[in-house]
Write a protein that holds these residues in place. Structure first.
Motif, mmCIF file in Angstrom:
data_model
loop_
_atom_site.group_PDB
_atom_site.id
_atom_site.type_symbol
_atom_site.label_atom_id
_atom_site.label_comp_id
_atom_site.label_asym_id
_atom_site.label_seq_id
_atom_site.Cartn_x
_atom_site.Cartn_y
_atom_site.Cartn_z
ATOM 1 N N PRO A 154 0.798 -1.230 0.000
ATOM 2 C CA PRO A 154 0.000 0.000 0.000
ATOM 3 C C PRO A 154 0.831 1.281 0.000
ATOM 4 C CG PRO A 154 -0.090 -1.084 2.148
ATOM 5 C CD PRO A 154 0.547 -2.049 1.209
ATOM 6 N N LEU A 155 2.005 1.272 0.645
ATOM 7 C CA LEU A 155 2.797 2.502 0.699
ATOM 8 C C LEU A 155 3.207 2.952 -0.693
ATOM 9 C CD1 LEU A 155 4.194 4.702 2.319
ATOM 10 C CD2 LEU A 155 6.201 3.203 2.495
ATOM 11 N N MET A 156 3.617 2.024 -1.543
ATOM 12 C CA MET A 156 4.037 2.380 -2.895
ATOM 13 C C MET A 156 2.912 3.076 -3.651
ATOM 14 S SD MET A 156 6.291 2.506 -5.290
ATOM 15 C CE MET A 156 7.665 1.415 -4.901
ATOM 16 N N PHE A 157 1.713 2.542 -3.560
ATOM 17 C CA PHE A 157 0.567 3.134 -4.254
ATOM 18 C C PHE A 157 0.183 4.477 -3.628
ATOM 19 C CE2 PHE A 157 0.403 -1.241 -5.516
ATOM 20 C CZ PHE A 157 -0.148 -1.246 -6.785
ATOM 21 N N SER A 158 0.448 4.622 -2.332
ATOM 22 C CA SER A 158 0.078 5.846 -1.627
ATOM 23 C C SER A 158 0.959 7.029 -2.009
ATOM 24 C CB SER A 158 0.168 5.642 -0.110
ATOM 25 O OG SER A 158 -0.738 4.656 0.318
ATOM 26 N N LEU A 163 0.229 5.692 -11.706
ATOM 27 C CA LEU A 163 0.315 4.233 -11.782
ATOM 28 C C LEU A 163 0.199 3.842 -13.248
ATOM 29 C CD1 LEU A 163 0.096 1.243 -10.903
ATOM 30 C CD2 LEU A 163 -2.340 1.664 -10.449
ATOM 31 N N VAL A 164 1.207 3.160 -13.748
ATOM 32 C CA VAL A 164 1.184 2.661 -15.122
ATOM 33 C C VAL A 164 0.953 1.158 -15.074
ATOM 34 C CG1 VAL A 164 2.463 2.411 -17.278
ATOM 35 C CG2 VAL A 164 2.778 4.459 -15.871
ATOM 36 N N ILE A 165 -0.176 0.720 -15.596
ATOM 37 C CA ILE A 165 -0.473 -0.711 -15.669
ATOM 38 C C ILE A 165 0.048 -1.195 -17.017
ATOM 39 C CG2 ILE A 165 -2.259 -2.484 -15.534
ATOM 40 C CD1 ILE A 165 -4.005 -0.348 -14.111
ATOM 41 N N LEU A 188 -7.189 4.163 -1.987
ATOM 42 C CA LEU A 188 -5.982 4.395 -1.202
ATOM 43 C C LEU A 188 -5.372 5.757 -1.509
ATOM 44 C CD1 LEU A 188 -4.051 2.950 0.821
ATOM 45 C CD2 LEU A 188 -2.754 2.166 -1.168
ATOM 46 N N ASN A 189 -5.411 6.142 -2.777
ATOM 47 C CA ASN A 189 -4.791 7.385 -3.234
ATOM 48 C C ASN A 189 -5.719 8.037 -4.269
ATOM 49 O OD1 ASN A 189 -3.240 9.430 -4.306
ATOM 50 N ND2 ASN A 189 -1.444 8.152 -4.730
ATOM 51 N N PRO A 190 -6.654 8.882 -3.824
ATOM 52 C CA PRO A 190 -7.654 9.460 -4.735
ATOM 53 C C PRO A 190 -7.059 10.304 -5.859
ATOM 54 C CG PRO A 190 -8.292 9.779 -2.435
ATOM 55 C CD PRO A 190 -6.872 9.284 -2.421
ATOM 56 N N HIS A 191 -5.843 10.778 -5.688
ATOM 57 C CA HIS A 191 -5.238 11.677 -6.679
ATOM 58 C C HIS A 191 -4.358 10.944 -7.700
ATOM 59 C CE1 HIS A 191 -6.725 14.964 -4.268
ATOM 60 N NE2 HIS A 191 -6.099 14.487 -3.207
ATOM 61 N N ILE A 192 -4.200 9.646 -7.552
ATOM 62 C CA ILE A 192 -3.310 8.912 -8.449
ATOM 63 C C ILE A 192 -3.877 8.878 -9.873
ATOM 64 C CG2 ILE A 192 -4.288 6.585 -8.099
ATOM 65 C CD1 ILE A 192 -1.340 5.591 -7.896
ATOM 66 N N GLN A 193 -2.998 9.110 -10.849
ATOM 67 C CA GLN A 193 -3.364 9.020 -12.259
ATOM 68 C C GLN A 193 -3.025 7.623 -12.763
ATOM 69 O OE1 GLN A 193 -4.818 11.749 -14.014
ATOM 70 N NE2 GLN A 193 -4.966 12.461 -11.893
#
Length: 219
Positions: A154-158, A163-165, A188-193
């Motif tokens: 979770p920390l990495m995603f936070s 995030l590149v899938i 976990l991270n609402p602002h992640i693209q």
């Protein structure tokens, strides 16, 4: 006899953060944008980096800081594109940190650069804890790794801005729930693209590069 307790990890992280802030201020003053790219081994960090460089090298003067425990294989691939590259051989360390990046920057012609990519050590744990001084952090998750990594790391995603899938051309071969991954990551991270890419087919790479160009323009 009194026992004195010293939290070494807290001290190390605090010192690292102070230097990272200094690095960030210095390179901003030099009009340089730096991105920290993180992922597990085999997720496609170097492949995405190479595709990104190919699309952006005509518009930006690019440099790369490569982190590896031992080899220079990835550095050779980047250098073959005519890109200035500094190799950091950690000799066992599982992450890059601010002191390592500071040393690398001292060996780069910063006045000849607009954009620096950090290709961090392949690991979803330690690199998330250490600020490198980069303006943005991005992580790659490949489809073969599975959609449960948000729960495991979770920390990495936070801490990541993007995030590149990657390797989405293989999604039919794996039990990968894209909708569930999106939901868990954004909770976990609402602002992640989030971007979906394939370095083999080129799908999604242009969208990723557009986002990166926008972040550079805003910095």
């Amino acid at each position: 006899m009194e026992i004195r307790y010293i939290d070494i990890k807290k001290t190390v992280l605090s010192d690292n953060t102070d230097l990272a802030d200094q690095i960030r201020e210095n390179i901003l003053q030099s009009n340089i944008f730096m991105l920290n790219l993180m992922a597990s081994p085999g997720a496609g960090k170097t492949s995405l980096l190479l595709e990104t460089i190919r699309r952006m090298k005509n518009d930006f003067r690019i440099g790369v800081i490569e982190g590896d425990i031992e080899s220079v294989v990835d550095s050779e691939k980047v250098a073959a594109l005519g890109i200035s590259t500094v190799q950091l051989r950690t000799g066992g360390e599982c992450h890059l940190d601010a002191p390592m990046i500071n040393e690398a920057l001292q060996n780069m012609a910063l006045d000849a650069l607009d954009l620096i990519f950090i290709e961090n050590i392949g690991n979803l744990v330690c690199p998330a804890e250490f600020d490198t001084g980069a303006m943005r952090r991005a992580m790659i998750l490949s489809v073969p790794e599975g959609d449960d990594k948000v729960l495991k790391y979770p920390l990495m995603f936070s801490v990541c801005d993007a995030l590149v899938i990657n390797k989405i051309d293989t999604i039919s071969l794996f039990d990968f729930d894209m909708e569930k991954l999106h939901m868990q990551a954004q909770k976990l991270n609402p602002h992640i693209q989030i971007f979906k890419t394939s370095c083999r087919t080129g799908e999604g790479i242009d969208e990723w590069c557009r986002w990166l160009r926008g972040e550079i323009a805003e910095s």
